[in-house]
Design a protein around this motif. Sequence first.
Motif, PDB file in Angstrom:
ATOM      1  N   LYS A  17     -28.147  26.515  32.819  1.00 37.07           N
ATOM      2  CA  LYS A  17     -27.982  25.946  31.654  1.00 37.07           C
ATOM      3  C   LYS A  17     -27.563  24.559  31.708  1.00 37.07           C
ATOM      4  CE  LYS A  17     -27.342  30.199  28.882  1.00 37.07           C
ATOM      5  NZ  LYS A  17     -26.633  31.062  27.963  1.00 37.07           N
ATOM      6  N   PHE A  18     -26.382  24.148  32.229  1.00 38.92           N
ATOM      7  CA  PHE A  18     -26.118  22.798  32.657  1.00 38.92           C
ATOM      8  C   PHE A  18     -27.068  21.961  33.017  1.00 38.92           C
ATOM      9  CE2 PHE A  18     -21.517  24.234  31.930  1.00 38.92           C
ATOM     10  CZ  PHE A  18     -21.108  23.270  30.963  1.00 38.92           C
ATOM     11  N   GLN A  19     -27.814  22.347  33.939  1.00 39.64           N
ATOM     12  CA  GLN A  19     -28.834  21.678  34.991  1.00 39.64           C
ATOM     13  C   GLN A  19     -30.018  21.197  33.646  1.00 39.64           C
ATOM     14  OE1 GLN A  19     -28.853  20.170  37.923  1.00 39.64           O
ATOM     15  NE2 GLN A  19     -30.653  19.436  37.215  1.00 39.64           N
ATOM     16  N   GLU A  83     -23.254   8.911  24.450  1.00 36.22           N
ATOM     17  CA  GLU A  83     -22.202   9.980  24.933  1.00 36.22           C
ATOM     18  C   GLU A  83     -22.134  10.830  23.946  1.00 36.22           C
ATOM     19  OE1 GLU A  83     -19.225   6.832  25.548  1.00 36.22           O
ATOM     20  OE2 GLU A  83     -19.401   6.730  27.583  1.00 36.22           O
ATOM     21  N   GLN A  84     -22.151  10.722  22.728  1.00 41.72           N
ATOM     22  CA  GLN A  84     -21.843  11.787  21.718  1.00 41.72           C
ATOM     23  C   GLN A  84     -22.747  12.633  21.455  1.00 41.72           C
ATOM     24  OE1 GLN A  84     -22.082   9.292  17.895  1.00 41.72           O
ATOM     25  NE2 GLN A  84     -19.924   8.919  17.877  1.00 41.72           N
ATOM     26  N   THR A  90     -22.777  19.442  25.260  1.00 43.91           N
ATOM     27  CA  THR A  90     -22.078  20.456  25.999  1.00 43.91           C
ATOM     28  C   THR A  90     -21.209  21.253  25.274  1.00 43.91           C
ATOM     29  OG1 THR A  90     -21.676  18.370  27.447  1.00 43.91           O
ATOM     30  CG2 THR A  90     -20.220  20.089  27.931  1.00 43.91           C
ATOM     31  N   LYS A  91     -20.710  20.669  24.087  1.00 45.27           N
ATOM     32  CA  LYS A  91     -20.025  21.723  23.079  1.00 45.27           C
ATOM     33  C   LYS A  91     -20.537  22.945  22.878  1.00 45.27           C
ATOM     34  CE  LYS A  91     -16.775  20.876  19.499  1.00 45.27           C
ATOM     35  NZ  LYS A  91     -16.205  20.055  18.489  1.00 45.27           N
ATOM     36  N   ALA A  92     -22.021  22.781  22.385  1.00 45.23           N
ATOM     37  CA  ALA A  92     -22.865  23.991  21.864  1.00 45.23           C
ATOM     38  C   ALA A  92     -23.116  24.823  23.295  1.00 45.23           C
ATOM     39  CB  ALA A  92     -24.208  23.264  21.476  1.00 45.23           C
ATOM     40  N   LEU A  93     -23.396  24.366  24.459  1.00 40.74           N
ATOM     41  CA  LEU A  93     -23.371  25.114  25.634  1.00 40.74           C
ATOM     42  C   LEU A  93     -22.315  25.979  25.998  1.00 40.74           C
ATOM     43  CD1 LEU A  93     -25.659  25.879  27.546  1.00 40.74           C
ATOM     44  CD2 LEU A  93     -24.666  23.928  29.190  1.00 40.74           C
ATOM     45  N   LYS A 104     -13.700  17.758  31.296  1.00 38.05           N
ATOM     46  CA  LYS A 104     -15.097  17.226  31.278  1.00 38.05           C
ATOM     47  C   LYS A 104     -16.318  18.012  31.978  1.00 38.05           C
ATOM     48  CE  LYS A 104     -13.877  12.738  29.803  1.00 38.05           C
ATOM     49  NZ  LYS A 104     -14.453  11.310  29.723  1.00 38.05           N
ATOM     50  N   LEU A 105     -17.140  18.435  31.344  1.00 36.20           N
ATOM     51  CA  LEU A 105     -18.300  19.199  31.909  1.00 36.20           C
ATOM     52  C   LEU A 105     -19.704  18.317  31.950  1.00 36.20           C
ATOM     53  CD1 LEU A 105     -17.523  22.843  30.925  1.00 36.20           C
ATOM     54  CD2 LEU A 105     -17.033  21.755  32.847  1.00 36.20           C
TER      55      LEU A 105
END
Length: 107
Positions: A17-19, A83-84, A90-93, A104-105
């Motif tokens: 998911k991050f990728q 950045e926002q 990232t927050k949603a994930l 930080k992710l």
Amino acid sequence: MKDLLGLMGKAKEMQAKFQAMQDEIATLDASGQAGGGLVNVTLTGKFEMKSLKIDPSLFKEDDVEILEDLILAAHNDAKTKVEQIMQEKTKALTAGLPIPPGMKLPF
């Protein structure tokens, strides 16, 4: 042992998911402006400057320093927007994951 395998599976799923999120962010464009729109900068999701537009009225020999400051301000505005967007995605994930504040992710 079953929990460990489940945890490893979840970690692999999260990595995928991050990728996917990083690939999506790389295709983003964010525009920033300064001087009431006299200078516009567009950055990619990788913070590369894609375009720069300067109103011709700013091309005066005496105003070089002002123009330089406006370009920097527009660039920083666009960078903040990228950045926002990254933080929101990232927050949603990571919603619901027990991640320490300030971490930080992706890593």
